[in-house]
Design a protein around this motif. Structure first.
Motif, PDB file in Angstrom:
ATOM      1  N   TYR A 197     -96.979  28.803  -2.328  1.00 37.94           N
ATOM      2  CA  TYR A 197     -97.231  28.203  -0.873  1.00 37.94           C
ATOM      3  C   TYR A 197     -98.347  27.269  -1.112  1.00 37.94           C
ATOM      4  O   TYR A 197     -99.446  27.553  -1.021  1.00 37.94           O
ATOM      5  CB  TYR A 197     -97.552  29.335   0.142  1.00 37.94           C
ATOM      6  CG  TYR A 197     -96.332  30.277   0.103  1.00 37.94           C
ATOM      7  CD1 TYR A 197     -95.190  29.989   1.123  1.00 37.94           C
ATOM      8  CD2 TYR A 197     -96.419  31.256  -0.466  1.00 37.94           C
ATOM      9  CE1 TYR A 197     -94.067  31.001   1.037  1.00 37.94           C
ATOM     10  CE2 TYR A 197     -95.231  32.259  -0.225  1.00 37.94           C
ATOM     11  CZ  TYR A 197     -94.262  32.159   0.583  1.00 37.94           C
ATOM     12  OH  TYR A 197     -93.096  33.014   0.714  1.00 37.94           O
ATOM     13  N   TRP A 199    -100.231  23.908   0.947  1.00 41.20           N
ATOM     14  CA  TRP A 199    -100.640  23.117   2.198  1.00 41.20           C
ATOM     15  C   TRP A 199    -100.848  21.665   1.972  1.00 41.20           C
ATOM     16  O   TRP A 199    -101.686  21.313   1.363  1.00 41.20           O
ATOM     17  CB  TRP A 199    -101.996  24.041   2.753  1.00 41.20           C
ATOM     18  CG  TRP A 199    -102.201  23.390   4.128  1.00 41.20           C
ATOM     19  CD1 TRP A 199    -103.104  22.248   4.611  1.00 41.20           C
ATOM     20  CD2 TRP A 199    -101.642  23.889   5.447  1.00 41.20           C
ATOM     21  NE1 TRP A 199    -103.171  21.994   6.050  1.00 41.20           N
ATOM     22  CE2 TRP A 199    -102.161  23.057   6.276  1.00 41.20           C
ATOM     23  CE3 TRP A 199    -100.652  24.759   5.715  1.00 41.20           C
ATOM     24  CZ2 TRP A 199    -101.714  23.210   7.818  1.00 41.20           C
ATOM     25  CZ3 TRP A 199    -100.553  25.018   6.945  1.00 41.20           C
ATOM     26  CH2 TRP A 199    -101.142  24.260   8.064  1.00 41.20           C
ATOM     27  N   LEU A 204     -97.377  23.560   5.852  1.00 43.45           N
ATOM     28  CA  LEU A 204     -97.051  24.633   4.734  1.00 43.45           C
ATOM     29  C   LEU A 204     -95.581  24.181   4.152  1.00 43.45           C
ATOM     30  O   LEU A 204     -94.566  24.038   4.892  1.00 43.45           O
ATOM     31  CB  LEU A 204     -97.042  26.010   5.422  1.00 43.45           C
ATOM     32  CG  LEU A 204     -96.765  27.208   4.354  1.00 43.45           C
ATOM     33  CD1 LEU A 204     -98.229  27.143   3.507  1.00 43.45           C
ATOM     34  CD2 LEU A 204     -96.873  28.508   5.147  1.00 43.45           C
ATOM     35  N   GLU A 206     -93.004  25.507   0.915  1.00 46.45           N
ATOM     36  CA  GLU A 206     -92.774  26.576  -0.305  1.00 46.45           C
ATOM     37  C   GLU A 206     -92.220  25.713  -1.208  1.00 46.45           C
ATOM     38  O   GLU A 206     -91.154  25.009  -1.499  1.00 46.45           O
ATOM     39  CB  GLU A 206     -91.480  27.488   0.345  1.00 46.45           C
ATOM     40  CG  GLU A 206     -91.062  28.223  -0.558  1.00 46.45           C
ATOM     41  CD  GLU A 206     -89.977  29.322  -0.013  1.00 46.45           C
ATOM     42  OE1 GLU A 206     -90.229  30.522   0.671  1.00 46.45           O
ATOM     43  OE2 GLU A 206     -89.090  28.948  -0.071  1.00 46.45           O
ATOM     44  N   HIS A 207     -92.897  25.872  -2.422  1.00 49.65           N
ATOM     45  CA  HIS A 207     -92.815  25.165  -3.625  1.00 49.65           C
ATOM     46  C   HIS A 207     -92.066  26.164  -4.614  1.00 49.65           C
ATOM     47  O   HIS A 207     -92.691  26.982  -4.957  1.00 49.65           O
ATOM     48  CB  HIS A 207     -93.992  24.718  -4.289  1.00 49.65           C
ATOM     49  CG  HIS A 207     -93.811  23.893  -5.627  1.00 49.65           C
ATOM     50  ND1 HIS A 207     -93.848  22.446  -5.595  1.00 49.65           N
ATOM     51  CD2 HIS A 207     -93.934  24.173  -7.212  1.00 49.65           C
ATOM     52  CE1 HIS A 207     -93.660  22.080  -6.979  1.00 49.65           C
ATOM     53  NE2 HIS A 207     -93.772  23.131  -7.606  1.00 49.65           N
ATOM     54  N   GLU A 214     -89.065  21.589  -2.886  1.00 47.14           N
ATOM     55  CA  GLU A 214     -90.006  22.221  -1.890  1.00 47.14           C
ATOM     56  C   GLU A 214     -89.251  22.236  -0.704  1.00 47.14           C
ATOM     57  O   GLU A 214     -88.292  21.303  -0.477  1.00 47.14           O
ATOM     58  CB  GLU A 214     -91.310  21.216  -1.668  1.00 47.14           C
ATOM     59  CG  GLU A 214     -92.328  21.319  -2.918  1.00 47.14           C
ATOM     60  CD  GLU A 214     -93.555  20.733  -2.593  1.00 47.14           C
ATOM     61  OE1 GLU A 214     -94.553  20.739  -3.442  1.00 47.14           O
ATOM     62  OE2 GLU A 214     -93.730  20.146  -1.478  1.00 47.14           O
ATOM     63  N   HIS A 216     -90.070  22.634   3.601  1.00 43.85           N
ATOM     64  CA  HIS A 216     -90.867  22.531   4.560  1.00 43.85           C
ATOM     65  C   HIS A 216     -90.819  23.902   5.475  1.00 43.85           C
ATOM     66  O   HIS A 216     -89.714  24.191   5.819  1.00 43.85           O
ATOM     67  CB  HIS A 216     -90.836  21.639   5.343  1.00 43.85           C
ATOM     68  CG  HIS A 216     -92.175  21.068   6.452  1.00 43.85           C
ATOM     69  ND1 HIS A 216     -91.993  21.735   7.786  1.00 43.85           N
ATOM     70  CD2 HIS A 216     -93.163  20.690   6.505  1.00 43.85           C
ATOM     71  CE1 HIS A 216     -93.158  21.399   8.452  1.00 43.85           C
ATOM     72  NE2 HIS A 216     -93.696  20.902   7.495  1.00 43.85           N
ATOM     73  N   LEU A 217     -91.946  24.787   5.863  1.00 44.33           N
ATOM     74  CA  LEU A 217     -91.872  25.939   6.436  1.00 44.33           C
ATOM     75  C   LEU A 217     -92.719  25.939   7.725  1.00 44.33           C
ATOM     76  O   LEU A 217     -92.136  26.460   8.680  1.00 44.33           O
ATOM     77  CB  LEU A 217     -92.683  27.028   5.788  1.00 44.33           C
ATOM     78  CG  LEU A 217     -92.045  27.532   4.362  1.00 44.33           C
ATOM     79  CD1 LEU A 217     -92.779  28.645   3.760  1.00 44.33           C
ATOM     80  CD2 LEU A 217     -90.695  28.042   4.413  1.00 44.33           C
ATOM     81  N   VAL A 237    -100.576  33.807   3.005  1.00 43.20           N
ATOM     82  CA  VAL A 237     -99.231  33.665   3.350  1.00 43.20           C
ATOM     83  C   VAL A 237     -98.446  34.989   2.718  1.00 43.20           C
ATOM     84  O   VAL A 237     -98.504  35.268   1.399  1.00 43.20           O
ATOM     85  CB  VAL A 237     -98.365  32.602   3.143  1.00 43.20           C
ATOM     86  CG1 VAL A 237     -96.888  32.668   3.248  1.00 43.20           C
ATOM     87  CG2 VAL A 237     -99.200  31.512   3.715  1.00 43.20           C
ATOM     88  N   LEU A 242     -97.850  34.022   8.070  1.00 40.85           N
ATOM     89  CA  LEU A 242     -99.195  33.100   7.774  1.00 40.85           C
ATOM     90  C   LEU A 242    -100.212  33.641   8.923  1.00 40.85           C
ATOM     91  O   LEU A 242    -100.372  33.686   9.813  1.00 40.85           O
ATOM     92  CB  LEU A 242     -98.875  31.676   8.037  1.00 40.85           C
ATOM     93  CG  LEU A 242    -100.347  30.940   7.439  1.00 40.85           C
ATOM     94  CD1 LEU A 242     -99.750  29.472   6.773  1.00 40.85           C
ATOM     95  CD2 LEU A 242    -101.050  30.498   8.796  1.00 40.85           C
ATOM     96  N   LEU A 259     -93.426  33.011  10.137  1.00 40.04           N
ATOM     97  CA  LEU A 259     -92.858  31.560   9.735  1.00 40.04           C
ATOM     98  C   LEU A 259     -91.261  31.498  10.026  1.00 40.04           C
ATOM     99  O   LEU A 259     -90.762  30.305  10.195  1.00 40.04           O
ATOM    100  CB  LEU A 259     -92.877  31.867   8.125  1.00 40.04           C
ATOM    101  CG  LEU A 259     -94.125  32.055   7.498  1.00 40.04           C
ATOM    102  CD1 LEU A 259     -94.257  31.980   6.039  1.00 40.04           C
ATOM    103  CD2 LEU A 259     -95.096  30.858   7.894  1.00 40.04           C
TER     104      LEU A 259
END
Length: 373
Positions: A197, A199, A204, A206-207, A214, A216-217, A237, A242, A259
């Motif tokens: 995770y 930033w 935030l 998720e990778h 990735e 986007h969250l 997280v 989060l 999330l």
């Protein structure tokens, strides 16, 4: 001829009592045997190597012992600490921006130190980068770290993009990739066996650790008025949530964000006489958050907060007020992790430790805080 020579019997006995961390690693066997022998000697503290804090220096305040008793026994494989079971979360000493080097007769070695449940310390090597911003230890033995590569010096030198590195339990680099540009500030918040995770300026993401893709969250605006430089360790997280410890407007407020819905909920901790929050860690089941905070007296405490209603499940002292000459020392623990769903382990340092950030293993100890206490 029926008798076994004493020296041979001693060698066999020693070999039988040592379990290697990694199969086929004689150096590790010898290291563990020497460490156990030193612990049986009354002068062990002087013989063990020194821990040197490098990178972003965090030197905590004086500490007071815990009366919570020994850790509970949990199901799972045992660690090298003896009878203790493997913790749900591994406790790195200074993983939030601080690297640890163990200095022994062989000389210093850069890397990160881990505090095991039995309070012994093990060391993990890391690739040589210019600096590490954050390191996360996974339950499967791997490390996930965000660091910066050196790009040289001089008028033409620039800043290098942050690199996300995955290191196996045996110290082999499994992957290393740039995650952004030299002008972008990226922060590693947390990681699982599958994703990290991160930033970014937009919020935030998720990778995926395998592909690098990735998703986007969460938009940055959901967290409100954040500091200009996002403090490492104040975000976590886990379990679809989060948690942010403190905002610019209220340093003693927890913001919890689902999330899935992006809906934030806030819990104030002013009733604890809090003057500022520090690190935060979410429990393995996602039900609680452990948060360190400071009172006006300088006393540092750990509160266990129910993420459903903000209720305080425990509140315990981990560090007393600092000595007058140590007023400038950051008053926070050097590591925090959940042993199971109800017990938190906290790494603190002995009050006699030098203010220059140099510690012996005996000066780093473990405190425990349990829900319901």
């Amino acid at each position: 001829m029926s008798q076994i020579p004493d020296d041979l019997a001693e060698v066999v006995r020693r070999a039988a009592t040592v379990a290697a961390m990694h199969a086929g690693d004689p150096a590790e066997i010898r290291h563990r045997w020497r460490r156990r022998r030193r612990r049986r000697m009354t002068s062990a503290a002087a013989a063990v190597g020194t821990l040197v804090v490098v990178g972003v220096a965090i030197v905590p305040t004086a500490v007071r012992g815990s009366d919570d008793g020994p850790l509970p026994t949990a199901a799972g494989p045992t660690t090298t600490a003896g009878a203790y079971a493997a913790p749900a979360q591994r406790l790195l000493i200074g993983g939030a921006g601080v690297a640890i080097s163990v200095v022994s007769a062989a000389g210093p070695a850069t890397g990160i130190a881990e505090l095991l449940p039995g309070s012994s310390i093990t060391h993990h090597r890391l690739p040589e980068l210019a600096g590490w911003h954050r390191i996360v230890a996974l339950a499967d033995g791997r490390l996930v770290g965000l660091g910066s590569a050196s790009v040289g010096t001089g008028p033409g030198a620039g800043s290098a993009p942050a690199r996300l590195v995955v290191v196996s339990g045996s110290g082999v680099v499994e992957s290393s990739r740039a995650v952004g540009t030299s002008d972008e500030q990226v922060r590693l918040i947390a990681a699982t066996a599958r994703v990290a995770y991160l930033w970014r300026a937009a919020g935030l993401v998720e990778h995926d650790l395998d592909s690098g893709g990735e998703r986007h969250l969460l938009a940055a605006a959901v967290l409100g008025d954040l500091p200009d430089r996002l403090p490492i360790g104040r975000l976590d997280v886990l379990g679809g949530r989060l948690v942010l410890a403190g905002t610019r407007a209220d340093p003693c407020r927890l913001r919890v964000v689902d999330l899935g819905t992006a809906n934030p909920v806030e819990f104030g901790l002013s009733g604890l006489r809090c003057t500022g929050l520090g690190q935060v860690r979410i429990s393995p089941d996602g039900a609680r958050a452990a948060v360190s905070y400071q009172q006006a007296t300088g006393e540092v405490r750990i509160a266990l907060v129910d993420l459903a209603d903000g209720g305080i499940g425990a509140d315990a002292v981990i560090a007393g007020p600092p000595a007058p000459q140590a007023d400038s020392v950051p008053k926070q623990p050097v590591g925090m992790a959940w042993y199971d769903d109800t017990t938190v382990r906290v790494a603190v340092v002995d009050p006699a430790a030098d203010a220059d950030g140099v510690y012996r293993p005996g000066e780093i100890r473990q405190e425990t805080v349990r829900a319901g206490r």
